[in-house]
Design a protein around this motif. Structure first.
Motif, PDB file in Angstrom:
ATOM      1  N   LYS A   1       0.764  -1.219  -0.058  1.00  0.00           N
ATOM      2  CA  LYS A   1       0.087  -0.071  -0.001  1.00  0.00           C
ATOM      3  C   LYS A   1       0.880   1.162  -0.025  1.00  0.00           C
ATOM      4  O   LYS A   1       0.619   2.265  -0.885  1.00  0.00           O
ATOM      5  CB  LYS A   1      -1.129   0.036   1.184  1.00  0.00           C
ATOM      6  N   ARG A   2       1.843   1.174   0.822  1.00  0.00           N
ATOM      7  CA  ARG A   2       2.421   2.359   1.017  1.00  0.00           C
ATOM      8  C   ARG A   2       3.531   2.779  -0.441  1.00  0.00           C
ATOM      9  O   ARG A   2       3.303   3.821  -0.613  1.00  0.00           O
ATOM     10  CB  ARG A   2       3.599   2.462   2.351  1.00  0.00           C
ATOM     11  N   ALA A   3       4.311   1.811  -0.797  1.00  0.00           N
ATOM     12  CA  ALA A   3       4.797   1.976  -2.076  1.00  0.00           C
ATOM     13  C   ALA A   3       3.897   2.452  -3.099  1.00  0.00           C
ATOM     14  O   ALA A   3       4.513   3.321  -3.913  1.00  0.00           O
ATOM     15  CB  ALA A   3       5.587   0.674  -2.181  1.00  0.00           C
TER      16      ALA A   3
ATOM     17  N   ILE B   1       7.887   4.946 -19.332  1.00  0.00           N
ATOM     18  CA  ILE B   1       9.035   4.993 -18.600  1.00  0.00           C
ATOM     19  C   ILE B   1       8.522   4.642 -17.127  1.00  0.00           C
ATOM     20  O   ILE B   1       9.161   3.712 -16.597  1.00  0.00           O
ATOM     21  CB  ILE B   1       9.951   6.004 -18.786  1.00  0.00           C
ATOM     22  N   LEU B   2       7.504   5.392 -16.468  1.00  0.00           N
ATOM     23  CA  LEU B   2       7.265   5.153 -15.399  1.00  0.00           C
ATOM     24  C   LEU B   2       6.561   3.807 -15.112  1.00  0.00           C
ATOM     25  O   LEU B   2       6.663   3.178 -13.956  1.00  0.00           O
ATOM     26  CB  LEU B   2       6.189   6.277 -15.054  1.00  0.00           C
ATOM     27  N   TRP B   3       5.759   3.324 -16.063  1.00  0.00           N
ATOM     28  CA  TRP B   3       5.250   1.948 -15.921  1.00  0.00           C
ATOM     29  C   TRP B   3       6.359   1.069 -15.847  1.00  0.00           C
ATOM     30  O   TRP B   3       6.248   0.067 -15.137  1.00  0.00           O
ATOM     31  CB  TRP B   3       4.256   1.671 -17.284  1.00  0.00           C
ATOM     32  N   ILE B   4       7.140   1.014 -16.921  1.00  0.00           N
ATOM     33  CA  ILE B   4       8.404  -0.102 -16.927  1.00  0.00           C
ATOM     34  C   ILE B   4       9.084  -0.049 -15.562  1.00  0.00           C
ATOM     35  O   ILE B   4       9.206  -1.150 -15.073  1.00  0.00           O
ATOM     36  CB  ILE B   4       9.208   0.352 -18.083  1.00  0.00           C
ATOM     37  N   PHE B   5       9.516   1.150 -15.120  1.00  0.00           N
ATOM     38  CA  PHE B   5      10.080   1.276 -13.866  1.00  0.00           C
ATOM     39  C   PHE B   5       9.294   0.525 -12.732  1.00  0.00           C
ATOM     40  O   PHE B   5       9.547   0.001 -12.090  1.00  0.00           O
ATOM     41  CB  PHE B   5      10.743   2.569 -13.473  1.00  0.00           C
ATOM     42  N   TRP B   6       7.726   0.852 -12.829  1.00  0.00           N
ATOM     43  CA  TRP B   6       7.278   0.246 -11.593  1.00  0.00           C
ATOM     44  C   TRP B   6       6.845  -1.359 -11.882  1.00  0.00           C
ATOM     45  O   TRP B   6       7.068  -1.891 -10.742  1.00  0.00           O
ATOM     46  CB  TRP B   6       5.762   0.980 -11.909  1.00  0.00           C
ATOM     47  N   VAL B   7       6.955  -1.775 -12.939  1.00  0.00           N
ATOM     48  CA  VAL B   7       6.825  -3.247 -13.194  1.00  0.00           C
ATOM     49  C   VAL B   7       7.856  -4.019 -12.524  1.00  0.00           C
ATOM     50  O   VAL B   7       8.087  -4.798 -11.947  1.00  0.00           O
ATOM     51  CB  VAL B   7       6.409  -3.639 -14.825  1.00  0.00           C
TER      52      VAL B   7
ATOM     53  N   ASN C   1      10.054  -6.910  -8.348  1.00  0.00           N
ATOM     54  CA  ASN C   1      11.394  -7.328  -7.186  1.00  0.00           C
ATOM     55  C   ASN C   1      10.512  -7.269  -5.956  1.00  0.00           C
ATOM     56  O   ASN C   1      10.845  -8.142  -4.853  1.00  0.00           O
ATOM     57  CB  ASN C   1      12.186  -6.221  -7.348  1.00  0.00           C
ATOM     58  N   LEU C   2       9.607  -6.629  -5.643  1.00  0.00           N
ATOM     59  CA  LEU C   2       8.877  -6.510  -4.342  1.00  0.00           C
ATOM     60  C   LEU C   2       8.173  -7.979  -4.181  1.00  0.00           C
ATOM     61  O   LEU C   2       8.213  -8.578  -3.264  1.00  0.00           O
ATOM     62  CB  LEU C   2       7.755  -5.480  -4.358  1.00  0.00           C
ATOM     63  N   GLU C   3       7.633  -8.435  -5.512  1.00  0.00           N
ATOM     64  CA  GLU C   3       6.768  -9.754  -5.088  1.00  0.00           C
ATOM     65  C   GLU C   3       7.968 -10.841  -4.836  1.00  0.00           C
ATOM     66  O   GLU C   3       7.592 -11.727  -4.294  1.00  0.00           O
ATOM     67  CB  GLU C   3       6.124 -10.019  -6.642  1.00  0.00           C
ATOM     68  N   LYS C   4       8.980 -10.716  -5.673  1.00  0.00           N
ATOM     69  CA  LYS C   4      10.036 -11.684  -5.654  1.00  0.00           C
ATOM     70  C   LYS C   4      10.655 -11.930  -3.933  1.00  0.00           C
ATOM     71  O   LYS C   4      10.813 -12.864  -3.343  1.00  0.00           O
ATOM     72  CB  LYS C   4      11.421 -11.640  -6.567  1.00  0.00           C
TER      73      LYS C   4
END
Length: 186
Positions: free
Chosen positions: A113-115, A167-173, A178-181
């Protein structure tokens, strides 16, 4: 059939969240535009008006004499550079529609949520700022190089705003994955 839903649950969730949030935010924005139709203080609407003013401030900072006026026949703000009417800033220039698209995508890849909240907030500020600079540079570009106005308006400057979002989308994905991993390893 149930196995297909289980197999593609991530894709179905992504599409449902994206379309749902995009629809909801678009309906809210459209309601705001309808509400703003009869407003006179910030013509044609608050966001378009403030984007016009802030873009004008950037151009003035760069040394250009800028004057803004409400358009007589359109829902737009007329921009005069060095006394010459040059461009109109319309509702589509205020970046809200692009921000809605950005937010809907990020919500579709919801992480912690916070991220997610802070990334959306930072992304909105970044897109908004890039848009102000884009409008200022486009207006100055049309003033200095009028022969290239169609190329600048139709190709270069949409590429800037949509390229920023991609670019913002790619960075977020990448961050999201990485957060999920990291969560699955804990």
């Amino acid at each position: 059939m149930l196995q297909l839903f289980k197999k593609y649950s991530v894709v179905i969730r992504f599409i449902a969240v994206f379309l749902g949030s995009y629809f909801l935010l678009s309906v809210l924005y459209n309601a705001y535009l309808i509400y703003s139709e009869n407003q006179t203080e910030f013509y044609p609407d608050f966001f378009t008006n403030i984007v016009s003013r802030q873009s004008a401030a950037i151009m003035e900072f760069l040394g250009y004499s800028i004057k803004l006026e409400p358009h007589e026949t359109e829902s737009a703000v007329k921009v005069f550079v060095e006394g010459t009417f040059l461009v109109r800033v319309v509702e589509g220039c205020n970046s809200i529609s692009v921000i809605i698209l950005f937010v809907s995508f990020i919500l579709s890849f919801f992480a912690k949520k916070r991220a997610t909240f802070f990334y959306i907030l930072a992304g909105i500020v970044f897109i908004y700022t890039i848009n102000l600079i884009r409008i200022a540079l486009l207006t100055i570009g049309i003033y200095e190089y009028p022969q290239y106005s169609a190329v600048m308006h139709d190709i270069v400057f949409p590429l800037i705003i949509y390229g920023t979002v991609i670019i913002l989308w790619i960075f977020w994905v990448r961050v999201y994955s990485n957060l999920e991993k990291n969560e699955s390893q804990v």
